[in-house]
Design a protein around this motif. Sequence first.
Motif, PDB file in Angstrom:
ATOM      1  N   LEU A  87       0.836  -1.208   0.000  1.00 12.60           N
ATOM      2  CA  LEU A  87       0.000   0.000   0.000  1.00 12.60           C
ATOM      3  C   LEU A  87       0.873   1.262   0.000  1.00 12.60           C
ATOM      4  O   LEU A  87       0.592   2.219  -0.720  1.00 12.60           O
ATOM      5  N   GLU A  88       1.928   1.238   0.814  1.00 12.69           N
ATOM      6  CA  GLU A  88       2.830   2.399   0.863  1.00 12.69           C
ATOM      7  C   GLU A  88       3.499   2.620  -0.491  1.00 12.69           C
ATOM      8  O   GLU A  88       3.593   3.749  -0.977  1.00 12.69           O
ATOM      9  N   ALA A  89       3.939   1.520  -1.105  1.00 12.93           N
ATOM     10  CA  ALA A  89       4.661   1.624  -2.377  1.00 12.93           C
ATOM     11  C   ALA A  89       3.740   2.065  -3.511  1.00 12.93           C
ATOM     12  O   ALA A  89       4.191   2.687  -4.476  1.00 12.93           O
ATOM     13  N   GLU A 120       7.069  11.341   1.942  1.00 14.74           N
ATOM     14  CA  GLU A 120       7.136  10.486   3.134  1.00 14.74           C
ATOM     15  C   GLU A 120       6.541   9.104   2.877  1.00 14.74           C
ATOM     16  O   GLU A 120       7.039   8.107   3.415  1.00 14.74           O
ATOM     17  N   GLU A 121       5.492   9.022   2.062  1.00 15.76           N
ATOM     18  CA  GLU A 121       4.947   7.687   1.731  1.00 15.76           C
ATOM     19  C   GLU A 121       6.027   6.834   1.063  1.00 15.76           C
ATOM     20  O   GLU A 121       6.165   5.646   1.357  1.00 15.76           O
ATOM     21  N   ASN A 122       6.785   7.448   0.175  1.00 11.76           N
ATOM     22  CA  ASN A 122       7.877   6.707  -0.478  1.00 11.76           C
ATOM     23  C   ASN A 122       8.936   6.282   0.537  1.00 11.76           C
ATOM     24  O   ASN A 122       9.490   5.184   0.447  1.00 11.76           O
ATOM     25  N   THR A 123       9.212   7.158   1.495  1.00 11.87           N
ATOM     26  CA  THR A 123      10.165   6.808   2.554  1.00 11.87           C
ATOM     27  C   THR A 123       9.634   5.632   3.380  1.00 11.87           C
ATOM     28  O   THR A 123      10.410   4.742   3.774  1.00 11.87           O
ATOM     29  N   HIS A 124       8.331   5.618   3.633  1.00  8.54           N
ATOM     30  CA  HIS A 124       7.748   4.500   4.400  1.00  8.54           C
ATOM     31  C   HIS A 124       7.998   3.170   3.666  1.00  8.54           C
ATOM     32  O   HIS A 124       8.356   2.174   4.291  1.00  8.54           O
ATOM     33  N   ALA A 125       7.774   3.197   2.362  1.00 12.36           N
ATOM     34  CA  ALA A 125       7.991   1.976   1.573  1.00 12.36           C
ATOM     35  C   ALA A 125       9.467   1.573   1.614  1.00 12.36           C
ATOM     36  O   ALA A 125       9.808   0.406   1.855  1.00 12.36           O
TER      37      ALA A 125
HETATM   38 FE   LIG Z   1       2.518   5.739   4.899  1.00 10.35          FE
END
Ligand SMILES: [Fe+2]
Length: 139
Positions: A87-89, A120-125
Amino acid sequence: MTMYDYAQQSKFADKIKQMHAAETNGSELYFVLIYLAREKGLHDLAEAMLQNACEDALHGGMYGAMLGKGKEQEDELWQQVVRLYKLEAAAQDKLHMLADEIRAAGEGALADCVESTIVEENTHAQRLKDVFEKHGIAY
Ligand SMILES: [Fe+2]
Ligand SMILES: [Fe+2]
């Protein structure tokens, strides 16, 4: 010994549910107030609330595990995190599409807010990917 699903056998199951709700609702309210405090430049207040919010969210996680949320078996836990990773990716493309749609409808400020989360979403992935690779987990 694990506290996973502990509420099933506890006389205090209702209390655990109440504490779970109080901690998760409290941390959510903190995060809303952090956003609003930052808008006003109140960075010291935001920083203090951020630490409280993270700790209360963790308290909520402890009670959530006692209520049987999440996965306790290690292979299932990894699988659940891999699903979160996906989901993050996938977030970047979805958020860009949503922001484009919002911007085309004339709500530029909202589109900017949606786009502001993408880095930040990309960093989460990436953060999860690094750990999967270290542990030899397929993702
Ligand atoms: Fe996230
Ligand atoms: Fe707490």
